[in-house]
Write a protein that holds these residues in place. Structure first.
Motif, PDB file in Angstrom:
ATOM      1  N   MET A 101      15.695   2.725  -9.011  1.00 25.01           N
ATOM      2  CA  MET A 101      15.984   1.294  -8.980  1.00 25.01           C
ATOM      3  C   MET A 101      17.287   0.975  -9.712  1.00 25.01           C
ATOM      4  N   ASN A 102      17.574   1.687 -10.795  1.00 27.54           N
ATOM      5  CA  ASN A 102      18.822   1.478 -11.527  1.00 27.54           C
ATOM      6  C   ASN A 102      20.020   1.864 -10.668  1.00 27.54           C
ATOM      7  N   SER A 103      19.911   2.998  -9.954  1.00 32.67           N
ATOM      8  CA  SER A 103      20.998   3.409  -9.060  1.00 32.67           C
ATOM      9  C   SER A 103      21.187   2.405  -7.928  1.00 32.67           C
ATOM     10  N   LEU A 104      20.088   1.901  -7.383  1.00 34.75           N
ATOM     11  CA  LEU A 104      20.183   0.913  -6.311  1.00 34.75           C
ATOM     12  C   LEU A 104      20.791  -0.394  -6.805  1.00 34.75           C
ATOM     13  N   GLN A 105      20.446  -0.803  -8.021  1.00 34.99           N
ATOM     14  CA  GLN A 105      21.000  -2.032  -8.590  1.00 34.99           C
ATOM     15  C   GLN A 105      22.504  -1.903  -8.796  1.00 34.99           C
ATOM     16  N   GLU A 106      22.979  -0.742  -9.235  1.00 34.29           N
ATOM     17  CA  GLU A 106      24.420  -0.530  -9.392  1.00 34.29           C
ATOM     18  C   GLU A 106      25.151  -0.628  -8.057  1.00 34.29           C
ATOM     19  N   VAL A 128      24.158  -2.366  -5.458  1.00 35.91           N
ATOM     20  CA  VAL A 128      24.128  -3.772  -5.034  1.00 35.91           C
ATOM     21  C   VAL A 128      25.168  -4.587  -5.795  1.00 35.91           C
ATOM     22  N   ASP A 129      25.321  -4.323  -7.086  1.00 34.23           N
ATOM     23  CA  ASP A 129      26.327  -5.035  -7.882  1.00 34.23           C
ATOM     24  C   ASP A 129      27.747  -4.737  -7.389  1.00 34.23           C
ATOM     25  N   GLN A 130      28.027  -3.470  -7.085  1.00 29.94           N
ATOM     26  CA  GLN A 130      29.350  -3.121  -6.562  1.00 29.94           C
ATOM     27  C   GLN A 130      29.613  -3.781  -5.220  1.00 29.94           C
ATOM     28  N   LEU A 131      28.599  -3.823  -4.369  1.00 28.84           N
ATOM     29  CA  LEU A 131      28.767  -4.471  -3.069  1.00 28.84           C
ATOM     30  C   LEU A 131      28.974  -5.975  -3.224  1.00 28.84           C
ATOM     31  N   ALA A 132      28.229  -6.623  -4.142  1.00 31.21           N
ATOM     32  CA  ALA A 132      28.395  -8.063  -4.347  1.00 31.21           C
ATOM     33  C   ALA A 132      29.785  -8.379  -4.890  1.00 31.21           C
ATOM     34  N   MET A 133      30.305  -7.547  -5.784  1.00 32.64           N
ATOM     35  CA  MET A 133      31.649  -7.755  -6.306  1.00 32.64           C
ATOM     36  C   MET A 133      32.709  -7.609  -5.212  1.00 32.64           C
ATOM     37  N   LYS A 134      32.517  -6.632  -4.340  1.00 30.55           N
ATOM     38  CA  LYS A 134      33.486  -6.416  -3.270  1.00 30.55           C
ATOM     39  C   LYS A 134      33.439  -7.542  -2.251  1.00 30.55           C
ATOM     40  N   VAL A 135      32.258  -8.075  -1.983  1.00 27.70           N
ATOM     41  CA  VAL A 135      32.136  -9.170  -1.011  1.00 27.70           C
ATOM     42  C   VAL A 135      32.781 -10.438  -1.534  1.00 27.70           C
ATOM     43  N   THR A 136      32.618 -10.705  -2.819  1.00 23.62           N
ATOM     44  CA  THR A 136      33.223 -11.914  -3.384  1.00 23.62           C
ATOM     45  C   THR A 136      34.757 -11.849  -3.415  1.00 23.62           C
ATOM     46  N   GLN A 137      35.309 -10.649  -3.430  1.00 23.33           N
ATOM     47  CA  GLN A 137      36.761 -10.501  -3.445  1.00 23.33           C
ATOM     48  C   GLN A 137      37.398 -10.599  -2.070  1.00 23.33           C
ATOM     49  N   LEU A 138      36.628 -10.562  -1.033  1.00 27.96           N
ATOM     50  CA  LEU A 138      37.174 -10.640   0.328  1.00 27.96           C
ATOM     51  C   LEU A 138      37.491 -12.078   0.691  1.00 27.96           C
ATOM     52  N   ASP A 139      38.575 -12.258   1.462  1.00 26.66           N
ATOM     53  CA  ASP A 139      38.980 -13.579   1.949  1.00 26.66           C
ATOM     54  C   ASP A 139      39.309 -13.452   3.427  1.00 26.66           C
ATOM     55  N   SER A 140      38.475 -14.068   4.252  1.00 28.39           N
ATOM     56  CA  SER A 140      38.664 -13.945   5.698  1.00 28.39           C
ATOM     57  C   SER A 140      39.912 -14.665   6.198  1.00 28.39           C
ATOM     58  N   THR A 141      40.422 -15.635   5.441  1.00 27.86           N
ATOM     59  CA  THR A 141      41.612 -16.369   5.901  1.00 27.86           C
ATOM     60  C   THR A 141      42.906 -15.621   5.604  1.00 27.86           C
ATOM     61  N   VAL A 142      42.874 -14.694   4.661  1.00 28.07           N
ATOM     62  CA  VAL A 142      44.087 -13.956   4.280  1.00 28.07           C
ATOM     63  C   VAL A 142      44.104 -12.575   4.905  1.00 28.07           C
ATOM     64  N   GLU A 143      43.027 -11.854   4.748  1.00 35.61           N
ATOM     65  CA  GLU A 143      42.980 -10.488   5.244  1.00 35.61           C
ATOM     66  C   GLU A 143      42.500 -10.479   6.688  1.00 35.61           C
ATOM     67  N   GLU A 144      43.304  -9.916   7.526  1.00 31.80           N
ATOM     68  CA  GLU A 144      42.968  -9.763   8.933  1.00 31.80           C
ATOM     69  C   GLU A 144      43.089  -8.291   9.302  1.00 31.80           C
ATOM     70  N   VAL A 145      42.072  -7.777   9.896  1.00 31.38           N
ATOM     71  CA  VAL A 145      42.038  -6.371  10.287  1.00 31.38           C
ATOM     72  C   VAL A 145      41.976  -6.302  11.798  1.00 31.38           C
ATOM     73  N   SER A 146      42.878  -5.552  12.388  1.00 31.15           N
ATOM     74  CA  SER A 146      42.912  -5.425  13.835  1.00 31.15           C
ATOM     75  C   SER A 146      41.829  -4.468  14.305  1.00 31.15           C
ATOM     76  N   LEU A 147      41.547  -4.531  15.599  1.00 37.07           N
ATOM     77  CA  LEU A 147      40.532  -3.652  16.161  1.00 37.07           C
ATOM     78  C   LEU A 147      40.966  -2.193  16.101  1.00 37.07           C
ATOM     79  N   GLN A 148      42.260  -1.950  16.240  1.00 38.50           N
ATOM     80  CA  GLN A 148      42.764  -0.582  16.170  1.00 38.50           C
ATOM     81  C   GLN A 148      42.579   0.012  14.776  1.00 38.50           C
TER      82      GLN A 148
END
Length: 244
Positions: A66-71, A73-93
């Motif tokens: 559970m401790n490993s899973l919580q770590e 989840v925390d890393q994923l939540a931090m990465k999601v909050t740092q994303l900005d869909s209006t600035v970063e655009e990723v092409s299909l290629q």
């Protein structure tokens, strides 16, 4: 046959033969029963300690997972909050060029092994009688097999499981080959049918191009064609010898 994991001994408290020369039989039975009860309570406390130890190990393993899973989840939540869909655009290629996600799950192996035997079962195993020394007969066997394995073989079930798994894998491989040949046969049959349809169309078109009527030229041309085909058939040898 069920396997008893823990046995509390002694099972019978008041059963037993009285020693000779006892002055008071009732007092002797009472004392022996009290001693058996004390031994039984000691065995019960020992098993209770073992049970709580197993619960502690399982709880500790669950806590680490559970401790490993919580770590994660925390890393994923931090990465999601740092994303900005209006600035970063990723092409299909760029998405197709990225490497696919690969899980790093660790599979448990050798769960049922000598090191994973529980303490009560291990104590019961050590109390068992040893097998007869049949291994001394091994040098006298013609097939060079271990004579003791005909009496007891600890690797029997693993060998049986391995044989079934290999047989299932071979059957699956044969099934894939059979499906492959079936599909190729279907494609071959379709190709033959298409070729027959094409030849039939060509024959119909050739018949349309032939001169119609019962004039002499048409009859003679057909007769010459039939005689020419018959002469080719007669010119072929009847018995053909084939050599390697």
């Amino acid at each position: 046959m069920p396997l008893v994991k823990r046995i509390i001994e002694p099972r019978y408290l008041c059963r037993g033969a009285l020693p000779d020369g006892v002055a008071s039989e009732l007092e002797c039975v009472t004392n022996s029963t009290l001693a058996a009860v004390i031994k039984q309570l000691g065995g019960l406390s020992r098993h209770a300690e073992d049970i709580f130890g197993e619960l502690f190990m399982e709880a500790n393993s669950f806590y680490l997972r559970m401790n490993s899973l919580q770590e994660r989840v925390d890393q994923l939540a931090m990465k999601v909050t740092q994303l900005d869909s209006t600035v970063e655009e990723v092409s299909l290629q760029d998405i197709n060029m990225r490497k696919a996600f690969r899980s790093s799950t660790i599979q448990d192996q050798q769960v049922v092994s000598r090191s994973s035997i529980l303490n009560p079962v291990l104590e019961m195993y050590h109390r068992c009688d040893k097998p007869p020394p049949l291994n001394i007969l091994t040098p006298y066997r013609d097939d060079k097999k271990d004579a003791l394995k005909f009496y007891t073989d600890s690797s029997y079930f693993f060998s049986l499981w391995k044989e079934k798994m290999l047989q299932a894998t071979e059957n699956k491989r044969k099934e894939k080959r059979r499906h492959k040949h079936t599909f190729s046969g279907v494609f071959w049959s379709v190709g033959i049918q298409l070729r027959k349809v094409q030849e039939q169309r060509e024959q119909e078109e050739a018949k349309k191009r032939e001169p119609s009527g019962n004039d002499v030229a048409t009859i003679l041309s057909r007769r010459i064609a039939v005689e020419y085909s018959e002469s080719e058939e007669e010119s072929e040898p009847e018995d053909q010898e084939w050599s390697d």
